[in-house]
Motif scaffolding. Structure first.
Motif: not given
Ligand code: UD1
Ligand code: CA
Length: 464
Positions: A74, A154, A11-12, A79-80, A169
């Protein structure tokens, strides 16, 4: 339902792609990056696949509608942890739940399966996929206690000592499906980014005295994420190497693999030789013992065995065994070339059937045509299929011979065994076994040229 449930976070925003297309629909080796993650999960044994989508949800849903995927939406990207929470309803009855990201297409089915197996044997509350990398900047760091994970920190919240940790991670986890959502509901957003971090469940599980284990994989390249076009190209490169190496292991020769492009959906038979600069795209299938010579592009087509293709383009067409094509032929969609036929240089075809043993050797346009067996289409023949409003069909039956530089004005049929004289413009049916001549009869006027010279030059020297 057997197997584990895969929840793919997708969803990013994908802001850094600077694109009107949702990030996870950008293609790597011919299929959307999310498709690679789905395929890997399926191949590893996922029974259900749930994608959490946000921006461009409708487009993403549409792109995968035939693939038996469930979707959770979403609306706001918080956030994840929040993203996974959106899959709660859909995933609530899962035993093992695996979280993957839609923008990490290089993850392999082997690594997913190995982690699911490990998780199944050890049965912790959570397993975290990790890797050691040279430059961990930007990733969450793994804070270990033996083979257990005490916490994931993080980058933005890490101390200098924690930042020095080189184990990262991946963002991929296996969870005990009966525990994860309850714990997730306790996660707060009191961090630098104001997001609900999925990583925070690790500390909560630890506080509850439950196990969280690390599963380290050897090749960190599998964890390369795509955020911008540069990373997209990197992923394409790595995936391309993998695909071509796979086909080389299956018995296909690539003379210079670095110059070729082979999509993920392509299949190639053994002893086929692929020369430099060949692009094989979409769902193309090539049989055994074929030769494809440079600068050829074959898209969504099925090619039989022992076919020779030289510097040509073929799209959405079928080519049977032992056909020879090119150099410089262009088969547009809807062609079917049967066994042993030959399509030569500078021939353009569209929606045309050419039956066994027939030849279109040079310089022709063949559109909306049915050409029978053992037909010869002379050089420069044009199938005149378009009247400015509609397309019309031309039929050339078995054994017919079309002389050079003829026009066949559709709709028209040239019956079996007949002969069209070179330079004819055919507008009416040619009966079986007959000769059609449709051109002005030649007349020779004896002495005309000499007379003309005399008149203009007043002399008797020849031309020139
Ligand atoms: C996340 C991890 C981090 C890890 C990294 C690996 C968390 C808090 N951190 O960080 O520990 O090392 O991934 O790549 O989880 N997404 C959604 N909705 C959201 C936010 C994100 O669907 O609200 C999806 C994004 O599309 C993406 C994935 O989740 O595919 C990761 O999101 P991203 O924001 O890139 O995570 P990082 O901050 O890089
Ligand atoms: Ca983030």
């Amino acid at each position: 339902m057997t197997g584990f449930t895969a929840v793919i976070l997708a969803a990013g925003e994908g802001t850094r792609m600077k694109s009107d297309v949702p990030k996870v629909l950008h293609r790597v080796c011919g299929i959307p990056m999310l498709g690679h993650v789905i395929n890997a999960a399926r191949k590893a044994g996922a029974g259900r696949v749930i994608a959490v989508v946000g921006r461009g949800a409708d487009e993403v849903r549409k792109a995968f509608e035939s693939q038996n995927i469930e979707f959770a939406i979403q609306v706001e990207q918080k956030g994840t942890g929040h993203a996974l929470m959106q899959a709660r309803e859909a995933a609530k009855d899962s035993d093992t739940l695996m979280v993957l990201y839609g923008d990490m297409p290089l993850i392999t089915a082997e690594s997913i399966a190995a982690m699911v197996k490990f998780h199944g044997e050890r049965r912790p509350a959570a397993t975290v996929m990790t890797a050691r990398v040279k430059d961990p900047t930007g990733y969450g760091r793994i804070i270990r206690d033996g083979d257990r994970v005490a916490a994931i920190r993080e980058e933005k919240d890490a101390s200098p000592e924690e930042k020095a940790i080189d184990e990262i991670n991946s963002g991929f986890y296996c969870f005990d499906g009966s525990l994860v959502f309850e714990v997730l509901s306790r996660v707060k957003n009191d961090n630098r980014q104001g997001e609900y971090y999925l990583t925070d469940v690790v500390e909560i599980f630890n506080d509850q005295g439950k196990d969280v284990l690390a599963f380290e994989i050897g090749d960190p390249l599998e964890l390369s994420g795509i955020n911008d076009r540069r990373q997209l190209a990197c992923a394409q490169n790595i995936m391309q190497k993998r695909i071509i190496e796979h086909w080389m292991r299956e018995g296909v020769t690539f003379i210079n693999p670095d110059t070729c492009m082979v999509d993920a959906g392509v299949k190639i038979g053994r002893d086929t030789v692929i020369y430099p600069g060949v692009f094989l795209e979409g769902s193309t299938e090539i049989g055994e013992g074929c030769t494809v010579i440079g600068n050829s592009r074959i898209k969504d087509s099925k090619i039989g065995n022992y076919v020779e293709i030289v510097m040509s383009q073929i799209q959405e067409s079928i080519v049977e065994d032992k056909v020879k094509i090119g150099p410089f032929a262009n088969l547009r969609p809807g062609c079917h070339i049967s066994e042993g036929a030959r399509i030569g240089d500078f021939v353009e075809m569209k929606n045309a059937r050419v039956d066994a043993g027939s030849k279109v050797p040079h310089l022709s346009y063949v559109g909306d045509a049915v050409i029978g067996k053992k037909v010869n289409i002379g050089a420069g023949t044009i199938f005149v299929n378009y009247d400015g409003y509609k397309k019309h069909q031309t039929i050339v039956e078995d054994g017919a011979f079309i002389g050079c530089n003829s026009n066949l004005i559709a709709p028209v049929t040239v019956k079996a065994g007949s002969f069209v004289a070179a330079g004819s413009t055919i507008t009416r049916e040619v009966p079986e076994d007959s000769l059609a001549i449709a051109r002005a009869r030649q007349e020779n006027i004896i002495g005309w040229a000499q007379k003309r010279r005399n008149k203009i030059e007043g002399g008797n020297q020849k031309n020139g």
